[in-house]
Design an enzyme around this catalytic site. Structure first.
Site, PDB file in Angstrom:
ATOM      1  CE1 TYR A  88      -3.365  -2.999   0.439  1.00 15.35           C
ATOM      2  CE2 TYR A  88      -4.373  -1.929   1.986  1.00 15.35           C
ATOM      3  CZ  TYR A  88      -3.817  -2.662   0.906  1.00 15.35           C
ATOM      4  OH  TYR A  88      -5.252  -3.475   1.038  1.00 15.35           O
ATOM      5  CE  LYS A 115       1.260 -17.639  -2.144  1.00  9.58           C
ATOM      6  NZ  LYS A 115       0.492 -19.038  -2.159  1.00  9.58           N
ATOM      7  CG  ASP A 143      -2.713 -19.891  -0.138  1.00 13.91           C
ATOM      8  OD1 ASP A 143      -1.875 -19.433   0.578  1.00 13.91           O
ATOM      9  OD2 ASP A 143      -2.169 -20.720  -1.117  1.00 13.91           O
ATOM     10  CG  ASP A 159      -7.705  -4.134   3.013  1.00 13.44           C
ATOM     11  OD1 ASP A 159      -8.920  -3.841   3.325  1.00 13.44           O
ATOM     12  OD2 ASP A 159      -7.820  -3.182   2.323  1.00 13.44           O
ATOM     13  CG  ASP A 188     -13.903  -6.699   4.228  1.00 13.81           C
ATOM     14  OD1 ASP A 188     -13.534  -5.442   4.460  1.00 13.81           O
ATOM     15  OD2 ASP A 188     -13.797  -6.065   3.337  1.00 13.81           O
TER      16      ASP A 188
END
Ligand SMILES: NC(=O)C1=CN([C@@H]2O[C@H](COP(=O)(O)OP(=O)(O)OC[C@H]3O[C@@H](n4cnc5c(N)ncnc54)[C@H](O)[C@@H]3O)[C@@H](O)[C@H]2O)C=CC1
Ligand SMILES: CC(C)CC(=O)C(=O)O
Ligand SMILES: [Mg+2]
Length: 355
Positions: free
Chosen positions: A135, A190, A222, A246, A250
């Protein structure tokens, strides 16, 4: 104590109004000053994070934030888009530690899209790094692809990066949070593919030596996405980077019934913080008076606890929220058959009455 109130755009204005109503009904009296931010900042002052708004945020003891963004600003140059306001506040104020607790209240087990037995009793905490990652990483931009099979074609690029001290500081926050809870920390990365993630994992392992009472485990993002819907209660605290946090937060929101239930605290190293719901400005429902204000009201409770040192007042709000859920009040996003379906303002009034 001074609170900077930054409602922003879309449902941001509607839900912050309800949180203010609740704060004003407490025994404590707070000085509150409102300023435009996001699309509202752009309209009023030509910038999503006007200097005067940033100055107020810096000077205040805490910030109550709604949400920013609207499709109508999608074609603006990136620096002027509403989302730059929240990113700018996080960066300027060094709010690097984002706490997103996902709690499934017993009254809402039927509101989740998952089976009640999967989510009943859920109480997990996502600690998301908020100042780094892709970001904020540079270089970024648009160019002609310098190489590869599409050499010369138009290309967009971003940079995922984390430095060791950046990972160390969020690791300490996460380990300390885990010490106060179930003493289990899952670091999500990851590392099987990304250098950034390998460094992240190595630093987590290193910092873990200072917290022998906390059990550290690692999970690829994942698989973490899968486990969050398969066995969410197997987690206690999750620590992860800005992008993965992020997305996973959600996802975790849906375990609680709705993203309208997920509060957040974004803290600097001294626990000065910005408090906002985990969701966005929801342009699809803005102006209809139907948004769920509970994530924002619960964010205000987090503000009282973490930045304003008013834990009893925070508890009053949290208990009032439980009472209104117990009494059957539901906004549309958490409605189930037989509930008392209400709008944003009625939900705020119900919390106020239950204080
Ligand atoms: N911190 C912030 O200010 C954030 C801003 N955004 C911005 O918000 C805008 C909309 O983004 P979306 O991807 O649609 O995400 P969103 O979180 O605004 O909405 C996603 C879905 O959840 C629903 N929803 C969200 N909050 C709700 C609430 N309190 N009550 C009931 N339903 C609720 C919306 O109606 C929508 O269907 C974009 O401009 C985006 O960039 C998105 C996330 C965070
Ligand atoms: C503008 C986004 C980075 C905000 C967001 O999606 C979030 O913080 O959850
Ligand atoms: Mg988000």
């Amino acid at each position: 104590m001074k609170i900077a109130v930054l409602p922003g755009d879309g449902i941001g204005k509607e839900i912050v109004k309800e949180a203010i109503k609740v704060l004003n009904a407490l025994d404590e009296k707070f000085e509150m000053e409102e300023a435009p931010v996001g699309g509202a900042g752009y309209e009023a002052k030509g910038h999503p994070l006007p200097d005067s708004t940033l100055a107020l945020a810096k000077e205040a003891d805490a910030i109550l934030f709604g949400a920013v963004g609207d499709w109508k600003y999608d074609s603006l140059e990136r620096a002027l888009r509403p989302e730059q306001a929240i990113l700018g506040l996080r960066k300027h104020l060094q709010l690097f530690a984002n706490f997103r607790p996902a709690i499934c209240y017993p009254q809402l087990t039927g509101a989740s899209s998952l089976k009640p037995e999967i989510v009943s009793g859920l109480d997990i905490l996502i600690v998301r790094e908020l100042n780094g990652d892709v970001y904020f990483g540079t270089p970024r931009g648009n160019r002609k692809a310098p190489d590869g099979p599409f050499e010369g074609a138009r290309e967009g690029f971003d940079t995922m990066r984390y430095s060791e001290p950046e990972v160390q500081r969020i690791a300490h926050v996460a380990f300390q949070a885990a010490q106060k809870r179930g003493k289990r920390l899952t670091s999500v990365d990851k590392a099987n593919v990304l250098e950034t993630s390998q460094l992240w994992k190595d630093v987590m392992i290193d910092v873990a030596k200072q917290y022998p009472d906390v059990e550290l485990s690692h999970m690829y993002v994942d698989n973490a996405a899968m486990q969050l819907v398969k066995a969410p209660k197997s987690f206690d605290v999750i620590v992860t980077g800005n992008l993965f946090g992020d997305i996973l937060s959600d996802q975790a929101a849906m375990l609680t019934g709705s993203i309208g239930m997920l509060p957040s605290a974004s803290l600097d190293k001294n626990n000065k913080g910005l408090y906002e719901p985990s969701h966005g400005s929801a342009p699809d429902i803005a102006g209809k008076g139907i948004a769920n204000p509970l994530a924002t009201i619960l964010s205000a409770a987090m503000m009282l606890r973490y930045s304003l040192n008013k834990a009893e007042q925070a508890e009053r709000i949290e208990k009032a929220v439980q009472k209104v859920l117990e009494a059957g009040y539901r906004t549309g996003d958490i409605a189930t058959p037989g509930c008392r379906q209400v709008g944003t303002a009625e939900m705020g009034d119900a919390v106020l009455a239950a204080l």
